[in-house]
Design a protein around this motif. Sequence first.
Motif, mmCIF file in Angstrom:
data_model
loop_
_atom_site.group_PDB
_atom_site.id
_atom_site.type_symbol
_atom_site.label_atom_id
_atom_site.label_comp_id
_atom_site.label_asym_id
_atom_site.label_seq_id
_atom_site.Cartn_x
_atom_site.Cartn_y
_atom_site.Cartn_z
ATOM 1 N N ALA A 55 0.842 -1.221 0.079
ATOM 2 C CA ALA A 55 0.015 -0.040 -0.007
ATOM 3 C C ALA A 55 0.891 1.348 0.141
ATOM 4 O O ALA A 55 0.541 2.287 -0.628
ATOM 5 C CB ALA A 55 -0.983 0.182 1.267
ATOM 6 N N LEU A 56 1.612 1.207 0.732
ATOM 7 C CA LEU A 56 2.753 2.486 0.776
ATOM 8 C C LEU A 56 3.819 2.402 -0.656
ATOM 9 O O LEU A 56 3.697 3.459 -1.191
ATOM 10 C CB LEU A 56 4.028 2.160 1.920
ATOM 11 C CG LEU A 56 4.568 3.405 2.424
ATOM 12 C CD1 LEU A 56 3.565 4.654 2.683
ATOM 13 C CD2 LEU A 56 5.457 3.242 3.599
ATOM 14 N N PHE A 59 1.314 4.217 -2.832
ATOM 15 C CA PHE A 59 1.005 5.642 -2.515
ATOM 16 C C PHE A 59 2.053 6.185 -3.171
ATOM 17 O O PHE A 59 1.833 7.573 -4.095
ATOM 18 C CB PHE A 59 0.887 5.804 -1.119
ATOM 19 C CG PHE A 59 1.097 7.296 -0.754
ATOM 20 C CD1 PHE A 59 0.150 8.038 -0.626
ATOM 21 C CD2 PHE A 59 2.524 7.800 -0.243
ATOM 22 C CE1 PHE A 59 0.156 9.439 -0.275
ATOM 23 C CE2 PHE A 59 2.473 9.275 0.094
ATOM 24 C CZ PHE A 59 1.517 9.949 -0.123
ATOM 25 N N PHE A 60 3.504 5.875 -3.093
ATOM 26 C CA PHE A 60 4.350 6.530 -3.820
ATOM 27 C C PHE A 60 4.354 6.607 -5.332
ATOM 28 O O PHE A 60 4.574 7.415 -5.726
ATOM 29 C CB PHE A 60 5.741 5.975 -3.273
ATOM 30 C CG PHE A 60 6.158 6.301 -2.142
ATOM 31 C CD1 PHE A 60 6.544 7.662 -1.850
ATOM 32 C CD2 PHE A 60 6.311 5.600 -1.051
ATOM 33 C CE1 PHE A 60 6.908 8.192 -0.305
ATOM 34 C CE2 PHE A 60 6.817 5.629 0.160
ATOM 35 C CZ PHE A 60 6.967 7.159 0.520
ATOM 36 N N TRP A 62 1.601 6.506 -6.948
ATOM 37 C CA TRP A 62 0.382 7.544 -7.247
ATOM 38 C C TRP A 62 0.880 8.834 -7.171
ATOM 39 O O TRP A 62 0.555 9.665 -8.010
ATOM 40 C CB TRP A 62 -0.765 7.500 -6.021
ATOM 41 C CG TRP A 62 -1.732 8.392 -6.467
ATOM 42 C CD1 TRP A 62 -2.064 9.296 -5.672
ATOM 43 C CD2 TRP A 62 -2.846 8.436 -7.611
ATOM 44 N NE1 TRP A 62 -3.122 10.168 -6.274
ATOM 45 C CE2 TRP A 62 -3.523 9.582 -7.358
ATOM 46 C CE3 TRP A 62 -2.874 7.638 -8.528
ATOM 47 C CZ2 TRP A 62 -4.693 9.896 -8.030
ATOM 48 C CZ3 TRP A 62 -3.781 8.012 -9.382
ATOM 49 C CH2 TRP A 62 -4.867 9.108 -9.392
ATOM 50 N N GLN A 63 1.872 9.103 -6.269
ATOM 51 C CA GLN A 63 2.506 10.573 -6.199
ATOM 52 C C GLN A 63 3.465 10.719 -7.578
ATOM 53 O O GLN A 63 3.406 11.704 -7.849
ATOM 54 C CB GLN A 63 3.592 10.765 -4.880
ATOM 55 C CG GLN A 63 2.746 10.654 -3.492
ATOM 56 C CD GLN A 63 1.726 11.627 -3.457
ATOM 57 O OE1 GLN A 63 1.897 12.789 -3.828
ATOM 58 N NE2 GLN A 63 0.424 11.415 -3.137
#
Length: 70
Positions: A55-56, A59-60, A62-63
């Motif tokens: 998940a993390l 997130f990166f 997506w950034q």
Amino acid sequence: MSELIGRLIQPRQPAFWFMVVLNALSMVLAWLAQKPELTLTVSLLIAAFALGNAALGAFFAWQLIRRPAK
């Protein structure tokens, strides 16, 4: 599609390397969770860490996709 990959692969950005390391660690943790000699509790704990890492990493990713490629 190539523009999307261009936004995702940005080696000059720290988020790219965080994403790579976290996804590699998630794969290792998922492999460890499948070891038959581990108890169910330990396997579930390792699997939870693997999901958190994935998940993390997402997130990166997506950034990076939201940020224009440089």
